[in-house]
Design an enzyme around this catalytic site. Structure first.
Site, PDB file in Angstrom:
ATOM      1  N   ASP A  85       0.853  -1.187   0.000  1.00  0.00           N
ATOM      2  CA  ASP A  85       0.000   0.000   0.000  1.00  0.00           C
ATOM      3  C   ASP A  85       0.895   1.245   0.000  1.00  0.00           C
ATOM      4  O   ASP A  85       1.836   1.340   0.781  1.00  0.00           O
ATOM      5  CB  ASP A  85      -0.857  -0.046   1.284  1.00  0.00           C
ATOM      6  CG  ASP A  85      -1.984   0.956   1.274  1.00  0.00           C
ATOM      7  OD1 ASP A  85      -2.380   1.419   0.185  1.00  0.00           O
ATOM      8  OD2 ASP A  85      -2.495   1.266   2.378  1.00  0.00           O
ATOM      9  N   HIS A 181      -8.134   9.723   4.015  1.00  0.00           N
ATOM     10  CA  HIS A 181      -7.461   8.787   4.932  1.00  0.00           C
ATOM     11  C   HIS A 181      -7.766   9.101   6.397  1.00  0.00           C
ATOM     12  O   HIS A 181      -7.993  10.247   6.757  1.00  0.00           O
ATOM     13  CB  HIS A 181      -5.952   8.838   4.715  1.00  0.00           C
ATOM     14  CG  HIS A 181      -5.511   8.206   3.424  1.00  0.00           C
ATOM     15  ND1 HIS A 181      -4.694   8.830   2.520  1.00  0.00           N
ATOM     16  CD2 HIS A 181      -5.786   6.996   2.892  1.00  0.00           C
ATOM     17  CE1 HIS A 181      -4.474   8.035   1.501  1.00  0.00           C
ATOM     18  NE2 HIS A 181      -5.114   6.909   1.694  1.00  0.00           N
ATOM     19  N   GLY A 226      -8.945   5.318   1.576  1.00  0.00           N
ATOM     20  CA  GLY A 226      -9.581   6.147   2.600  1.00  0.00           C
ATOM     21  C   GLY A 226     -11.058   5.863   2.742  1.00  0.00           C
ATOM     22  O   GLY A 226     -11.865   6.773   2.894  1.00  0.00           O
ATOM     23  N   ASP A 270      -8.791   0.463   6.588  1.00  0.00           N
ATOM     24  CA  ASP A 270      -7.729   0.343   7.587  1.00  0.00           C
ATOM     25  C   ASP A 270      -8.217   0.868   8.946  1.00  0.00           C
ATOM     26  O   ASP A 270      -8.233   0.146   9.941  1.00  0.00           O
ATOM     27  CB  ASP A 270      -6.491   1.118   7.102  1.00  0.00           C
ATOM     28  CG  ASP A 270      -5.272   0.903   7.995  1.00  0.00           C
ATOM     29  OD1 ASP A 270      -5.369   0.145   8.971  1.00  0.00           O
ATOM     30  OD2 ASP A 270      -4.222   1.493   7.711  1.00  0.00           O
TER      31      ASP A 270
HETATM   32 ZN   LIG Z   1      -4.440   5.018   0.926  1.00  0.00          ZN
END
Ligand SMILES: [Zn+2]
Length: 324
Positions: A85, A181, A226, A270
């Site tokens: 990533d 993000h 994001g 994430d």
């Molecule tokens: Zn990213």
């Protein structure tokens, strides 16, 4: 495996592949359990920050272990991609390609357009010799992710995507249409407030830009970064048990579900995993002040992440039941 066939099927089938970041063994276990139980393909991705935290060799071997673990859990042919990533240099991408990653991202989005093309093409030319697929990025996302920081976002310009994809030969393209993000994706002044709950309601994604890009590049795999939704029940649990995350806000899941039905075939998540893990640990430790064995609180943390991953796969991305 790399992402080529996976994305082709996802675009045709109107669903998206989950791309979950991982830094720890518990995250890896939860991702694999969720993917196996839902019969979903999955991308396990490692950021530069993850490599700094956990060591690249260890993460690579955790990913190898993930494939074996999936088989052990009864999945005959797991479809797992190990993806870098936000690679920020040719050297980092090359190192990952040389060490068994099946997919890499080269993020030249902060560079001038021609420099982004040159860097992306250099990575693509190297990666394709080893059948490793490459994700590129055009447009800038706001927010903070590990070492990726941008103050302001710039939407991807649809008039650039054909030129960019053709000249770089990239396999997929991350675009900027209003995702961001981190767990603080929007400033309160960018949002409205729900009068009942007092929670922030973020501005909608720019679906017009997405559709224009799709029209320029029919069937080309599009990626959304994001894209955590920052579940408010997890935020509330964190705040209830000693945390302090006021006004954390994400991308509403209905909008991600909508995007999954288009050429968007990879959605990065994430922060939601971080929130799920932290919420469970905070609650457990608050309720069991006498416990100190990490296995005691990491077990519910793992369970909570797994529940979140399954929810994303089944109710948001629609990748359940899509194995081979
Ligand atoms: Zn990213």
């Amino acid at each position: 495996m790399n992402t080529r066939e996976m994305f082709k099927k996802a675009v045709a089938g109107g669903y998206a592949i989950p791309a979950f970041n991982f830094n720890t063994m518990e995250q890896m276990q939860a991702i694999v359990q969720a993917a196996v139980e839902t019969k979903s393909p999955v991308i396990m991705q490692v950021s530069k920050g993850a490599r700094n935290y956990a060591n690249g060799t260890i993460l690579r071997n955790l990913a190898k272990g993930a494939v074996e673990y999936a088989k052990e859990l009864g999945c005959e042919k797991p479809e797992i991609v190990l993806h870098l990533d936000h690679g920020d240099s040719f050297e980092l991408c090359k190192d990952c390609i040389d060490n068994g990653f099946s997919s890499v991202m080269i993020d030249g989005s902060s560079l001038p357009y021609e420099d982004n093309i040159a860097l992306t093409k250099q990575v693509v030319d190297y990666a394709h010799q080893f059948d490793v697929t490459v994700e590129a990025e055009l447009g800038v996302l706001a927010g903070v992710e590990d070492e990726v920081v941008a103050e302001e976002s710039h939407y991807t310009k649809p008039e650039e995507v054909i030129d960019f994809a053709t000249r770089t030969g990239c396999d997929s393209l991350a675009i900027s249409i209003g995702t961001s993000h981190g767990a603080y994706k929007f400033k309160p002044e960018q949002c409205t407030r729900d009068p009942k709950t007092g929670k922030l309601v973020p501005p909608p994604l720019a679906f017009d830009v997405l559709h224009e890009i799709e029209n320029k590049l029919p069937g080309f795999p599009i990626v959304l970064h994001g894209s955590s939704s920052v579940p408010q029940d997890e935020v509330d649990t964190i705040n209830k048990f000693g945390g302090n995350l006021p006004d954390a806000v994400g991308i509403p899941e209905e909008q991600l579900r909508e995007a999954s039905k288009s050429a968007v075939c990879k959605i990065n998540i994430d922060s939601d995993s971080r929130l799920a893990m932290t919420a469970a640990i905070r609650q457990y430790l608050a309720e069991h002040p006498d416990h100190f064995d990490p296995r005691q609180y990491l077990k519910p943390a793992r369970e909570n992440m797994k529940k979140m991953y399954i929810h994303k796969i089944v109710n948001v991305l629609g990748s359940d039941g899509k194995l081979g």
